[in-house]
Design a protein around this motif. Structure first.
Motif, PDB file in Angstrom:
ATOM      1  N   THR A 124       0.837  -1.200   0.000  1.00 41.93           N
ATOM      2  CA  THR A 124       0.000   0.000   0.000  1.00 41.93           C
ATOM      3  C   THR A 124       0.872   1.250   0.000  1.00 41.93           C
ATOM      4  N   LYS A 125       0.240   2.385  -0.232  1.00 45.08           N
ATOM      5  CA  LYS A 125       0.948   3.662  -0.186  1.00 45.08           C
ATOM      6  C   LYS A 125       1.536   3.908   1.201  1.00 45.08           C
ATOM      7  N   SER A 164       1.955  13.829  -3.258  1.00 45.94           N
ATOM      8  CA  SER A 164       1.406  12.982  -2.205  1.00 45.94           C
ATOM      9  C   SER A 164       2.443  12.039  -1.611  1.00 45.94           C
ATOM     10  N   MET A 165       3.332  11.493  -2.442  1.00 47.35           N
ATOM     11  CA  MET A 165       4.350  10.599  -1.896  1.00 47.35           C
ATOM     12  C   MET A 165       5.445  11.368  -1.175  1.00 47.35           C
ATOM     13  N   ALA A 188       2.889   6.058  -6.280  1.00 48.12           N
ATOM     14  CA  ALA A 188       1.774   5.269  -5.743  1.00 48.12           C
ATOM     15  C   ALA A 188       0.509   5.554  -6.528  1.00 48.12           C
ATOM     16  N   GLY A 189      -0.339   4.531  -6.634  1.00 48.49           N
ATOM     17  CA  GLY A 189      -1.651   4.715  -7.218  1.00 48.49           C
ATOM     18  C   GLY A 189      -1.798   4.098  -8.596  1.00 48.49           C
ATOM     19  N   ASP A 244       3.960   1.302  -4.980  1.00 50.03           N
ATOM     20  CA  ASP A 244       2.981   0.451  -4.324  1.00 50.03           C
ATOM     21  C   ASP A 244       2.424  -0.508  -5.386  1.00 50.03           C
TER      22      ASP A 244
END
Length: 242
Positions: free
Chosen positions: A13-14, A47-48, A198-199, A234
């Motif tokens: 996961t993130k 975001s990361m 991520a994502g 992720d």
């Protein structure tokens, strides 16, 4: 992109990815301080960037007095603007752990000493890099769905710059239009370059950039560390078979 010295690390996961990045960054900082007395780390936004910085803050055995923080790019906005990468880092990390002010090498804001003169702000950061002459231990980068890194966007002239360390971007495809960015030579001078992604919305970009050698079409393909390049992903960003 050459596969030499390129690693791919995948977390479920993130949140797991951010924790893994923070733990590894702690080790790299400790090794750098023990070996050379100082660690130079290039932070990123997004975001990361926020998630990894937030995960790093509680790790209380980092010698922040010997860590210098730099940025790969910045939005040319007023001091304290929530969209600035510096502001994000101060909220989740710098002000939390008390990094000494002299160790924080932020890119200029639009209300700084140079006012709204973007070229002067670029020259100021370029001069600071030349004066301090840091050997970056880690350059941390996010990646956009278009495969941009820092503020080096596909098809833009900045992706072809090799003769300077810092450039101005006046026409970013995502707002705000004015930005400051390190160039490929400056990013690639680091011992290690980490792409932190991520994502599921990034999965196509990961495939495109990791399979490309064209840094103008896919800027993420053009960044690599002198000793190691790590793609931190992720499972959603890594795609099927991760």
């Amino acid at each position: 992109m050459s596969a030499a010295n390129v690693e791919r690390r995948v977390a479920a996961t993130k949140a797991d990815l951010a924790d893994a990045i923070a733990e590894r960054l702690r080790e790299v900082i400790a090794d750098a301080v023990a070996s050379r007395g100082v660690a130079h780390v290039v932070l990123t936004g997004g975001s990361m960037g926020e998630a990894s910085a937030r995960a790093l803050a509680p790790l209380d055995d980092i010698d922040w007095a010997h860590v210098h923080l730099w940025w790969g790019d910045e939005r040319f906005l007023p001091t304290g603007d929530a969209e600035r990468n510096e502001t994000q880092a101060r909220v989740v990390l710098i002000d939390v752990v008390g990094v000494p002010a002299a160790n924080v090498h932020a890119m200029a804001a639009s209300d700084g000493p140079d006012g709204d003169d973007l070229d002067a702000a670029v020259a100021r950061y370029r001069d600071e890099l030349a004066t301090v002459a840091p050997q970056f231990d880690i350059v941390m980068l996010g990646m956009g769905p278009d495969t941009h890194v820092a503020s080096l966007f596909p098809g833009h002239a900045t992706t072809r710059v090799d003769d300077t360390s810092v450039v101005a971007e006046n026409d970013s495809p995502k707002p705000p239009p004015q930005r400051i960015s390190l160039t490929f030579p400056a990013l690639n001078a680091a011992r290690e370059v980490w792409l932190m992604i991520a994502g599921a919305d990034k999965a196509d970009a990961v495939r495109a950039a990791s399979g490309s050698t064209d840094r103008t079409a896919h800027p993420a393909s053009g960044v690599h560390g002198r000793e190691r390049t790590i793609w931190w992903l992720d499972e959603a960003a890594a795609g099927p078979g991760a």
